[in-house]
Design a protein around this motif. Structure first.
Motif, PDB file in Angstrom:
ATOM      1  N   ALA A 236      -3.606  13.715   3.709  1.00 37.44           N
ATOM      2  CA  ALA A 236      -2.386  14.398   3.561  1.00 37.44           C
ATOM      3  C   ALA A 236      -1.752  14.672   2.023  1.00 37.44           C
ATOM      4  O   ALA A 236      -1.624  15.955   1.782  1.00 37.44           O
ATOM      5  N   VAL A 237      -2.117  13.870   1.437  1.00 33.80           N
ATOM      6  CA  VAL A 237      -2.181  14.055  -0.227  1.00 33.80           C
ATOM      7  C   VAL A 237      -2.782  15.160  -1.007  1.00 33.80           C
ATOM      8  O   VAL A 237      -2.441  16.026  -1.273  1.00 33.80           O
ATOM      9  N   ASP A 238      -4.077  15.243  -0.511  1.00 35.19           N
ATOM     10  CA  ASP A 238      -5.038  16.287  -0.769  1.00 35.19           C
ATOM     11  C   ASP A 238      -4.313  17.644  -0.238  1.00 35.19           C
ATOM     12  O   ASP A 238      -4.329  18.617  -1.096  1.00 35.19           O
ATOM     13  N   MET A 290      -4.198  16.270 -10.262  1.00 28.17           N
ATOM     14  CA  MET A 290      -3.865  15.454  -8.899  1.00 28.17           C
ATOM     15  C   MET A 290      -4.895  16.135  -7.814  1.00 28.17           C
ATOM     16  O   MET A 290      -5.369  15.035  -6.972  1.00 28.17           O
ATOM     17  N   ARG A 291      -5.224  17.282  -7.776  1.00 24.25           N
ATOM     18  CA  ARG A 291      -5.983  17.820  -6.719  1.00 24.25           C
ATOM     19  C   ARG A 291      -7.252  17.463  -7.022  1.00 24.25           C
ATOM     20  O   ARG A 291      -8.317  17.247  -5.945  1.00 24.25           O
ATOM     21  N   ASP A 292      -7.788  17.323  -8.220  1.00 28.14           N
ATOM     22  CA  ASP A 292      -9.284  17.505  -8.322  1.00 28.14           C
ATOM     23  C   ASP A 292      -9.352  16.007  -8.775  1.00 28.14           C
ATOM     24  O   ASP A 292     -11.022  15.585  -8.777  1.00 28.14           O
ATOM     25  N   ALA A 301       0.217   5.662  -7.778  1.00 26.37           N
ATOM     26  CA  ALA A 301       1.748   5.405  -7.782  1.00 26.37           C
ATOM     27  C   ALA A 301       2.240   5.754  -6.122  1.00 26.37           C
ATOM     28  O   ALA A 301       2.934   5.120  -5.721  1.00 26.37           O
ATOM     29  N   ILE A 302       1.693   6.823  -5.485  1.00 25.23           N
ATOM     30  CA  ILE A 302       1.863   7.047  -4.300  1.00 25.23           C
ATOM     31  C   ILE A 302       1.551   5.990  -3.287  1.00 25.23           C
ATOM     32  O   ILE A 302       2.016   5.734  -2.388  1.00 25.23           O
ATOM     33  N   ASP A 303       0.292   5.539  -3.614  1.00 27.71           N
ATOM     34  CA  ASP A 303       0.048   4.595  -2.699  1.00 27.71           C
ATOM     35  C   ASP A 303       0.785   3.294  -2.847  1.00 27.71           C
ATOM     36  O   ASP A 303       1.342   2.681  -1.689  1.00 27.71           O
ATOM     37  N   PHE A 305       3.802   3.239  -3.670  1.00 28.35           N
ATOM     38  CA  PHE A 305       5.255   3.370  -3.008  1.00 28.35           C
ATOM     39  C   PHE A 305       4.891   3.467  -1.569  1.00 28.35           C
ATOM     40  O   PHE A 305       5.884   2.651  -0.963  1.00 28.35           O
ATOM     41  N   LEU A 306       4.038   4.091  -0.668  1.00 29.82           N
ATOM     42  CA  LEU A 306       3.876   3.962   0.278  1.00 29.82           C
ATOM     43  C   LEU A 306       3.728   2.639   1.072  1.00 29.82           C
ATOM     44  O   LEU A 306       4.370   2.084   2.023  1.00 29.82           O
ATOM     45  N   THR A 307       2.990   1.602   0.059  1.00 29.93           N
ATOM     46  CA  THR A 307       2.705   0.295   0.641  1.00 29.93           C
ATOM     47  C   THR A 307       3.954  -0.327   0.563  1.00 29.93           C
ATOM     48  O   THR A 307       4.489  -1.246   1.475  1.00 29.93           O
ATOM     49  N   ASP A 308       4.815  -0.371  -0.390  1.00 34.41           N
ATOM     50  CA  ASP A 308       6.112  -0.857  -0.722  1.00 34.41           C
ATOM     51  C   ASP A 308       6.980  -0.497   0.327  1.00 34.41           C
ATOM     52  O   ASP A 308       7.963  -1.317   1.002  1.00 34.41           O
ATOM     53  N   PHE A 309       7.217   0.821   0.666  1.00 32.46           N
ATOM     54  CA  PHE A 309       7.817   1.317   1.760  1.00 32.46           C
ATOM     55  C   PHE A 309       7.659   0.773   2.949  1.00 32.46           C
ATOM     56  O   PHE A 309       8.482   0.554   3.820  1.00 32.46           O
ATOM     57  N   ALA A 310       6.198   0.810   3.434  1.00 34.53           N
ATOM     58  CA  ALA A 310       5.976   0.058   4.678  1.00 34.53           C
ATOM     59  C   ALA A 310       6.526  -1.508   4.732  1.00 34.53           C
ATOM     60  O   ALA A 310       6.825  -1.762   5.780  1.00 34.53           O
ATOM     61  N   ALA A 311       6.180  -1.951   3.712  1.00 35.03           N
ATOM     62  CA  ALA A 311       6.707  -3.628   3.759  1.00 35.03           C
ATOM     63  C   ALA A 311       8.324  -3.546   3.940  1.00 35.03           C
ATOM     64  O   ALA A 311       8.700  -4.305   4.706  1.00 35.03           O
ATOM     65  N   ASP A 312       8.980  -2.800   3.331  1.00 38.86           N
ATOM     66  CA  ASP A 312      10.674  -2.645   3.578  1.00 38.86           C
ATOM     67  C   ASP A 312      10.909  -2.288   4.815  1.00 38.86           C
ATOM     68  O   ASP A 312      11.806  -2.822   5.455  1.00 38.86           O
TER      69      ASP A 312
END
Length: 461
Positions: A236-238, A290-292, A301-303, A305-312
């Protein structure tokens, strides 16, 4: 009045007559449209019963003629005995006398079933007209005790082997096709009868209630945590980076105009242009990297953020409460309710199309399932026992729970019959056999009288 006219009273022969032996409603005079509901159907006297009554009258005439015959024989034998005709006259007179007694006794017994003999108010006569309701109650109780008991029903169903028979029947492709077609017809009928507005309201309420009752944040958090752990989010990030790069390439002027438009009014225009171009180049470079670069710091940083958000979402009370409020706000929006309600229309259309198409996946799967079920019912003893147990339990529950309602059908139906019509109809159907009782009584009585007279003279002589 001829025989047909007498026999046809209460019946209306013609094209509307019931077949022989059938029970048809008694004719009734026209009633106004505001009349109260009709009672239970009467035990009507039909044209077929009138035809049987003529046979009964012929047998009555035969039995009565036999009685008159033995009476004449008795009179002649008695006269002959008095005139010295010989010992044989006494034997004939005794036989004839006993025959008359037997004939009269059986006449009384047969007549007492349907009417009062000679109109006399003798107790225990006119049994059918006077005891009709009691007979109906007794019949209902008899049926309930001997036919509607759980043990009887279970034994009968077990002896039938319903599961094996059903399996053998369903295993035939033609039968499976027939059942599939009937199920499709029933489905179309049900979908046609149901009102879309009612179903949509029920479906919408059910989905909304279920979604509102269940807390979604922990589930979302667990799902997101697994997605991040598996790296599935990187695709999805790609995609987002690629689309952002393409957008920036095709909308460079828009980005620079937006930067220049936000500059202070006192700065020179060429400075604003240079700043816009610089911002655009840096932004494009950042997105391109970021693309390449799979290991780009922004991706890390996105990883995180998503890990922290999943825990919250799973553990943080405030985050979970905010997600629940957002869920409630979304469910309350008319657009969401319209989408939920419209789901029924889509499902209904899909099901109707599948039911009408002989080669649809729904009907093909239903047919295959029926054939498979039929084969298993034939060969799988455990499945047979299970299905037969279900059928027996269901039948036993029905007969034990609703036995009173079932037997009351017999009791109430008999109680609704007209006593006179019931007596006439029963006599028409069994009266011929009853007249044979009179004939047999005459013959047996004569033989018994002859035997008694013979034995008495033999012992006395």
């Amino acid at each position: 009045m001829n025989d047909r006219e007498r026999d046809g009273q209460g019946a209306r022969p013609g094209a509307g007559d019931s077949p022989a032996g059938a029970l048809s409603p008694a004719p009734s005079p026209p009633t106004p449209r505001t009349a109260s509901p009709r009672p239970l159907a009467a035990f009507a006297y039909t044209a077929a019963d009138a035809e049987k009554s003529r046979g009964v009258r012929r047998m009555k005439a035969t039995a009565t003629g036999l009685l008159l015959c033995v009476a004449v024989i008795y009179a002649l034998a008695t006269w002959g005995k008095a005139e010295g005709a010989g010992a044989w006259a006494g034997y004939v007179a005794a036989a004839a006398e006993a025959g008359m007694v037997g004939a009269l006794a059986d006449w009384f017994a047969v007549t007492a079933l349907f009417k009062r003999p000679m109109g006399l108010p003798i107790p225990h006569t006119a049994i059918i007209p006077t005891k009709k309701d009691q007979l109906g109650a007794t019949l209902g109780a008899f049926v309930g005790e001997n036919f509607l008991s759980a043990d009887v029903v279970r034994g009968r169903l077990r002896a039938l082997g319903i599961a094996g028979r059903l399996g053998a029947w369903l295993a035939e492709p033609a039968h499976a096709d027939r059942v599939t077609a009937e199920l499709a017809t029933a489905l179309r009928g049900a979908l046609t009868v149901l009102r879309d507005s009612d179903v949509q309201a029920v479906v919408g309420e059910a989905i909304t209630r279920r979604a509102d009752a269940a807390e979604v944040a922990p589930g979302i958090g667990k799902t997101l945590e697994k997605i991040v752990a598996d790296g599935a989010h990187r695709r999805a990030v790609d995609l987002i980076c690629a689309r952002a790069h393409d957008w920036l390439v095709f909308h460079a002027d828009s980005v620079m105009d937006a930067v220049q438009g936000g500059a202070p009014g006192w700065t020179p225009r060429f400075v604003d242009r240079k700043v816009g171009e610089r911002v655009y180049r840096e932004l494009l470079r950042f997105v391109t990297e970021m693309r390449d670069m799979p290991g780009h710091p922004a991706r890390g940083a996105i990883d995180r953020f998503l890990t922290d958000f999943a825990a919250d979402l799973q553990a943080d009370t405030d985050t979970r409460a905010r997600v629940e409020r957002l869920k409630s706000d979304l469910l309350a929006r008319p657009e969401v309710q319209d989408v939920i309600a419209s789901a029924w229309s889509a499902v209904r259309t899909m099901m109707l199309a599948a039911a009408e198409d002989d080669r649809s996946e729904l009907r093909l799967r239903a047919r295959a399932s029926l054939l498979s079920l039929g084969g298993r019912l034939v060969t799988d003893g455990r499945l047979q026992a299970k299905v037969e147990g279900w059928v027996e339990d269901a039948a036993a529950y029905v007969v034990t729970t609703y036995r009173g309602e079932i037997t009351s059908l017999i009791t109430d139906t008999v109680a609704s019959w007209d006593a006179t019509q019931t007596s006439r109809k029963i006599e028409a159907n069994i009266g011929r056999d009853l007249q044979f009782i009179r004939i047999n009584g005459t013959v047996v009585g004569a033989l018994a009288g002859l035997a008694i007279y013979t034995v008495s003279h033999a012992l006395g002589g």
